[in-house]
Write a protein that holds these residues in place. Structure first.
Motif: not given
Length: 210
Positions: A5-7, A11-14, A89-92, A97-98
């Motif tokens: 995860f980026a910085h 936290r946001l994904y939690l 949405a970008a994190i998802e 990709d990860s």
């Protein structure tokens, strides 16, 4: 900080996970592992400080449920997700990709290990001294005749096939057990480079002893 995860994104994904239902810490760690197909499992030392910060910011609450602490998203937390919907949405997309990248690495590692194992087994099957040399047929009254060369070869192939199947079964069970042990260590925050190196050295020593 997790390299996945980026910085600030873990936290946001939690918050994303908690928006689905309240969970205790281990459930969150397991849910993250499930999202990544087991290719990435965050440590407790990675997750709990972020949960504490989310609580401090008023984005989650925690309540005691027996010996467990259950975290739940607040109205402020949902507002945070709504305000950062594009980022979520970008994190998802980044998680997808990860997963692909990590899975490619796992497949490459497993493929290399299996190729090495097949080469070792092939070399072992061609090693001299496997009892394929000439045998004495004996004279009269010497007892039952020895099997002919074709019969011996067929018997060797049958025995070798059974041994190989048993070997593959043992390796599959061993892999499952080690994977479960490593996931437990990762969950507890005790999986480190030294542990991985010990596993690597032990496997290499075992391979060389075969």
């Amino acid at each position: 900080m997790s390299p996945v995860f980026a910085h600030g994104h873990l936290r946001l994904y939690l918050l994303v996970l908690l928006s689905e239902k309240p969970m205790h810490g281990y459930e969150l760690i397991t849910a993250l592992g499930d999202r990544f197909g087991g290719t990435y499992v965050p440590s407790a030392g990675t997750v709990y400080p972020r949960l504490a910060k989310l609580e401090e910011d008023g984005l989650v609450t925690k309540t005691a449920d027996g010996r467990k602490t259950v975290y739940a998203i607040t109205a402020a937390g949902r507002a945070e997700l709504a305000a950062r919907a594009d980022e979520v949405a970008a994190i998802e997309d980044g998680v997808v990709d990860s997963v692909r990248s990590l899975a490619d690495g796992v497949r490459a590692s497993v493929s290399a290990a299996m190729q090495s194992l097949r080469a070792d087994l092939a070399a072992a099957s061609q090693a001299p001294g496997r009892g394929t040399g000439p045998r004495s047929t004996g004279g009269r009254g010497a007892g039952p005749a020895e099997p002919s060369a074709p019969d011996e070869a067929a018997a060797d192939r049958t025995a070798g096939s059974g041994t190989l199947r048993e070997t593959e079964m043992l390796l599959a069970v061993f892999r499952q057990q080690v994977r479960a042990d490593m996931r437990r260590r990762a969950t507890r925050g005790t999986l480190d480079d030294a542990t991985v190196q010990r596993l690597r050295d032990g496997l290499e020593a075992l391979r060389r002893s075969l």
